[in-house]
Each structure stands twice: as structure tokens, then as C-alpha cells.
Design an enzyme around this catalytic site. Structure first.
Site, PDB file in Angstrom:
ATOM      1  CD  GLU A 213      -3.047  -0.866   0.089  1.00  0.00           C
ATOM      2  OE1 GLU A 213      -3.245   0.271  -0.389  1.00  0.00           O
ATOM      3  OE2 GLU A 213      -3.677  -1.864  -0.295  1.00  0.00           O
TER       4      GLU A 213
ATOM      5  CG  ASN B   9      -0.619   5.462  -0.886  1.00  0.00           C
ATOM      6  OD1 ASN B   9      -1.507   5.096  -1.632  1.00  0.00           O
ATOM      7  ND2 ASN B   9      -0.796   5.666   0.406  1.00  0.00           N
TER       8      ASN B   9
ATOM      9  NE  ARG C 293      -4.734   3.466  -6.989  1.00  0.00           N
ATOM     10  CZ  ARG C 293      -4.095   2.327  -7.218  1.00  0.00           C
ATOM     11  NH1 ARG C 293      -4.144   1.782  -8.406  1.00  0.00           N
ATOM     12  NH2 ARG C 293      -3.450   1.733  -6.261  1.00  0.00           N
TER      13      ARG C 293
END
Length: 145
Positions: free
Chosen positions: A50, A54, A108
Site C-alpha cells: 500500500e 501510494n 483507486r
């Protein structure tokens, strides 16, 4: 977070999506020396994915940049720091909101920080617009001895 660690690793990768799996597996292999259970190891892999994603999607957008990953092992915990020198986050509180995404056109989910927060015991996000973002996560491990 803490200062006295038992072991430490550093990794720098380019912000290419093909490097996300490499980062996840590298941190998991380093964390394995803590004698983790399957769930804790899966949590660590997920939060690294994650955080790195990002950086790729948000920090550098379509440009290429460097993602720095540091992990420190303590007696009963692991601390993972993932940082970039990308565009930074204007509103960290808004970015932490479940389902918030600054890229709805890319489909997203907006759950990255929520996942990091729920899978780890501590989550700290520091960001300066124009200079980058640093995410520090800590997981306390219940040693199985």
C-alpha cells in the site's frame, strides 16, 4: 518512534510498479527473523504494498522517482519507514479518510492509509508539499516462544 534496534535494513527502488512486489517480499524476508505468524507476515506485506503503491501513484504521478524503505527490528516489534521526495500531501487528515482518493479516474479505492492503520499498531504520516512524504509504521509482535 524508537532508537535502539537489533537489526536494520535500507532499500532504495525506482517508483515503477514492477518494484512493488520486490519491496514487499524484501521487507517480509527481513521481518521473518522475528518468527512471525502467517497473519503478521501477511499484514506487513500488505502495508508495504500500500505504501509503495501510494508513492508510485500519488507522489511521482507519471514521473520516475526514488522510494526509500527502511525497516528496523526491535525485541518485539518491527518499524517500517517508506518515504519519497514527490509532491507531498496537502491535507493528511483528508488523505487518511476511508474511501478518499485524489485519483478517482484511476479507480483507486482510497483505502491505503486505512489499511495501513488497521494492520499496524502505529501509523505516522509526515508530508511537506513539494518535498515529499514519509510513512512510519510499527507492528508489535507476540513472540511464540
Amino acid at each position: 518512534m524508537s532508537d535502539i534496534y537489533e537489526n536494520k535494513m535500507k532499500l532504495e527502488i525506482l517508483s515503477k510498479s514492477c518494484n512493488e512486489a520486490f519491496a514487499r517480499i524484501t521487507v517480509a524476508a527481513f521481518a521473518a527473523q522475528l518468527d512471525l505468524n502467517i497473519e503478521d507476515l501477511a499484514d506487513i506485506k500488505t502495508v508495504v504494498s500500500e505504501a509503495v503503491t501510494n508513492c508510485i501513484i500519488h507522489a511521482y504521478e507519471n514521473a520516475e522517482g526514488v522510494i526509500k524503505i527502511e525497516a528496523r527490528i526491535f525485541a518485539n516489534s518491527i518499524e517500517i519507514e517508506i518515504s519519497d521526495t514527490g509532491k507531498g500531501i496537502e491535507n493528511i487528515e483528508q488523505a487518511r479518510e476511508p474511501l478518499y482518493t485524489s485519483k478517482p479516474d484511476l479507480e483507486r479505492s482510497g483505502m491505503g492509509f486505512t489499511i495501513m492503520d488497521s494492520f499496524m499498531d502505529e501509523l505516522k504520516i509526515e508530508s511537506v508539499v513539494g518535498l515529499g512524504t514519509k510513512v512510519t509504521m510499527k507492528k508489535i509482535i507476540n513472540i511464540k516462544h
